[in-house]
Design an enzyme around this catalytic site. Structure first.
Site, PDB file in Angstrom:
ATOM      1  N   SER A   1      38.628  42.720  73.362  1.00 47.43           N
ATOM      2  CA  SER A   1      39.687  43.685  73.101  1.00 47.43           C
ATOM      3  C   SER A   1      41.062  43.047  73.326  1.00 47.43           C
ATOM      4  O   SER A   1      41.355  42.006  72.739  1.00 47.43           O
ATOM      5  CB  SER A   1      39.464  44.906  74.005  1.00 47.43           C
ATOM      6  OG  SER A   1      40.320  45.954  73.671  1.00 47.43           O
TER       7      SER A   1
ATOM      8  N   HIS B   1      33.580  50.754  70.920  1.00 41.59           N
ATOM      9  CA  HIS B   1      34.402  49.664  71.451  1.00 41.59           C
ATOM     10  C   HIS B   1      33.881  49.184  72.815  1.00 41.59           C
ATOM     11  O   HIS B   1      33.923  47.999  73.124  1.00 41.59           O
ATOM     12  CB  HIS B   1      35.841  50.152  71.581  1.00 41.59           C
ATOM     13  CG  HIS B   1      36.815  49.081  71.941  1.00 41.59           C
ATOM     14  ND1 HIS B   1      37.001  47.966  71.163  1.00 41.59           N
ATOM     15  CD2 HIS B   1      37.657  48.942  72.995  1.00 41.59           C
ATOM     16  CE1 HIS B   1      37.920  47.192  71.731  1.00 41.59           C
ATOM     17  NE2 HIS B   1      38.329  47.757  72.835  1.00 41.59           N
TER      18      HIS B   1
ATOM     19  N   ASP C   1      32.247  50.193  66.547  1.00 32.41           N
ATOM     20  CA  ASP C   1      33.578  50.163  67.157  1.00 32.41           C
ATOM     21  C   ASP C   1      34.595  50.623  66.108  1.00 32.41           C
ATOM     22  O   ASP C   1      34.817  49.950  65.111  1.00 32.41           O
ATOM     23  CB  ASP C   1      33.882  48.725  67.611  1.00 32.41           C
ATOM     24  CG  ASP C   1      35.223  48.600  68.313  1.00 32.41           C
ATOM     25  OD1 ASP C   1      35.996  49.574  68.331  1.00 32.41           O
ATOM     26  OD2 ASP C   1      35.479  47.506  68.855  1.00 32.41           O
TER      27      ASP C   1
END
Lengths: 205, 369
Positions: B139, B341, B308
């Site tokens: 991320s 995610h 995600d």
């Protein structure tokens, strides 16, 4: 990987490897476990990428140390630029594609040359099966008709026509049986068709 | 570790004097070639792996990093570092501004991903690491890894970018701004100087976390875990007809929000979401990521997760495409995981196996002893 290893592992790949120039930038579409690309990198100083969709094959390819891109070729080859590769390999994969013509045109776009192989549906045991009124199940087509990853069936003669139509010049083709070239009646006696193709409108500098 | 020399930030501001908290695992080898830097995402810290003495203190990537794990600390010397502006020990808005003698609060300079990387590079200098075997992150951490490969091409051999993106979309920024507004409009925020008033904008932080948390989970995952299940359904299987908690998902999100508001700093949340929004290495190259990556030298592992929707596989593919155009060595895995995610922090055999296989390669090419 040594040539002998590839030769033992996959005789058809070993034959095809002869057609790839040393140092070529290669895209191997449907690269499977990555054995071919690994051999080309270590044995022929090639560079390039493999494209593969199956998780287990992506993992094997990663373990072999090749650059593998997990992607469904059915979505096209938009990730790759025009003429990005000297050679595009599409070995025993095209028959699993829904849109064969579009994929072949993708290959023409990203590569200068290509090698395409597929199981030859006109191989004599297949013809006998059909004469008996049954879909063929053989070593090169080891699936029942209702449970097979293959969705397209072609013969050597059929593919020649499509390749021409898609802007590819057929430089050479062979039929292999057990990894060896069949010279006499190839469309009858060869189980694997292998085409060496070149983009027709390629301007050679 | 304390740094006395000022760091000039992307904004033009300078941070005069700062401390970076870090943790290391494993041993740096004699030729200093086995160092791995792990960059953290929004709410994590330098505590990547292992456990502290008190309970519930497992590192945030303990399933990934440790002895015998995919990032094997028996082989690699792993560094976890807490970024500037964070609230886990490195200099941040809750610390005293030497210029005023009061906590920085909202006056803490806005830091960017590139600023963090510059600070991390100084830490690497001090630790004697000239070149990392790998810089890795998920991320926002993946953005830092990518920025490393752009800013310091020679200082890393491998760049591992997981569940990340080359830039935030309008939708991503929109979610971040809702979170920021929740904090900024909380009366207890007090213009960022809540420390001296002895209050914390807990409600704002809570709502910010609730919004954020929604984007970390997949729709399927939420449907499966919570669906329309009612809270305390066993006692009274009916709606309450008020504005309290009816559904399990409400209870879950509020709990997550409450928990978060107890340990996280509101100014840090603002800073970090801003760093996310600003990240866009292609910007100074006319929007061309291909150009932004043209001086990179690292080999890349890029991974994304199918469910995600915060940083979807398409976003990772943008990075892959730009790397391919530059003929960089890149491996790309698109992992079919159900957890959205958050999957990058969770145990999943396909994911862990790919990372492990890639680190085996790093180890082998280095010439394992």
């Amino acid at each position: 990987m040594k040539f002998e290893d590839l030769s033992t592992l996959r005789p058809d790949l070993a034959f095809i490897a002869h057609w790839v120039e040393n140092g070529a930038h290669v895209l191997d579409v449907g690269c499977g476990d990555g054995a071919m690309l690994r051999y080309l990198e270590t044995g022929k100083a090639c560079t390039g990428y493999g494209v593969e969709i199956a998780d287990d094959k992506v993992l094997e390819s990663t373990r072999r140390g090749i650059n593998v891109i997990q992607y469904d070729m059915e979505q096209g080859l938009d990730l790759f630029g025009d003429n990005a590769f000297d050679m595009v390999l599409c070995l025993s994969s095209l028959q699993m594609m829904q849109h064969v013509e579009a994929r072949l045109r993708d290959i023409v776009r990203v590569g200068k040359e290509a090698i395409v192989s597929f199981p030859n549906f006109a191989h004599w045991p297949h013809r006998i099966s059909l004469l008996k009124g049954r879909m063929p199940v053989s070593r090169s087509l080891p699936y029942q008709w209702f449970d097979t990853p293959n969705v397209r069936y072609a013969t050597i003669n059929d593919f020649k026509d499509l390749a021409e139509k898609c802007g590819l010049e057929v430089l050479e083709y062979v039929a292999l049986a057990e990894g060896k070239v069949v010279n006499f009646l190839p469309n009858l006696r060869g189980s694997l068709a292998v085409f060496r193709l070149r983009k027709k409108d390629l301007v050679v500098a | 570790m304390h740094f006395a020399e000022p760091l000039r930030l992307q904004s033009g501001a300078t941070i005069g004097d700062y401390t970076l908290m870090y943790e290391t695992y494993g041993t740096l080898n004699a030729d200093k070639s086995n160092a791995v830097l792990i960059c953290h995402a929004l709410n994590a810290s330098h505590h990547v792996a292992g456990h502290y003495a008190e309970p519930k203190s497992a590192g945030w990537w303990d399933n990934m990093v440790g002895p015998g794990k995919p990032v094997d600390t028996d082989r690699f010397f792993v560094i976890g570092v807490n970024n500037l502006g964070s609230c886990f020990g490195s200099t941040g808005p809750m610390h005293t501004n030497p210029a005023t003698g009061k906590p920085y609060g909202a006056a803490f300079p806005v830091v960017t991903v590139e600023d963090w990387v510059a600070a991390q590079a100084r830490l690497a200098d001090r630790l004697g690491v000239e070149q990392f075997a790998a810089v890795m992150g998920g991320s926002l951490g993946g953005m830092q890894a990518l920025a490393w490969s752009i800013m310091f091409p020679q200082r890393l051999r491998h760049c591992i970018v997981i569940a990340s993106t080359p830039k935030l979309s309008a939708q991503n920024i929109a979610f971040n701004d809702v979170a920021r507004q929740a904090i900024l409009t909380d009366p207890d925020y007090r213009g960022g100087d809540f420390y001296e008033h002895g209050v914390v904008p807990r409600n704002g932080l809570k709502v910010a976390r609730m919004v954020g948390h929604i984007t970390y989970l997949s729709n399927d995952d939420m449907a499966e875990k919570f669906g329309r299940k009612l809270r305390n359904a066993s006692e009274n299987d009916d709606y309450k007809f008020d504005f309290g908690i009816d559904f399990e998902i409400e209870s879950y999100l509020r709990y997550q929000g409450d928990k978060f508001s107890e340990y996280f700093d509101a100014n840090t949340y603002l800073l970090i979401t801003k760093a996310l929004d600003y990240f866009d290495p292609a910007r100074e190259h006319g929007g061309s990521l291909e150009k932004a990556l043209q001086n990179t030298q690292a080999h890349y592992l890029i991974a994304s997760f199918t469910t995600d929707w915060r940083f979807s596989p398409e976003r990772s593919r943008e990075i892959v495409e730009a790397l391919l155009a530059n003929r960089r060595k890149v491996t790309y895995a698109e992992i079919d995981a159900p957890h959205g995610h958050d999957a990058f922090l969770l145990e999943d055999a396909r994911y862990m196996n790919i990372v492990r296989a890639y680190y085996d390669r790093i180890w082998e090419e280095k010439g394992a002893p």
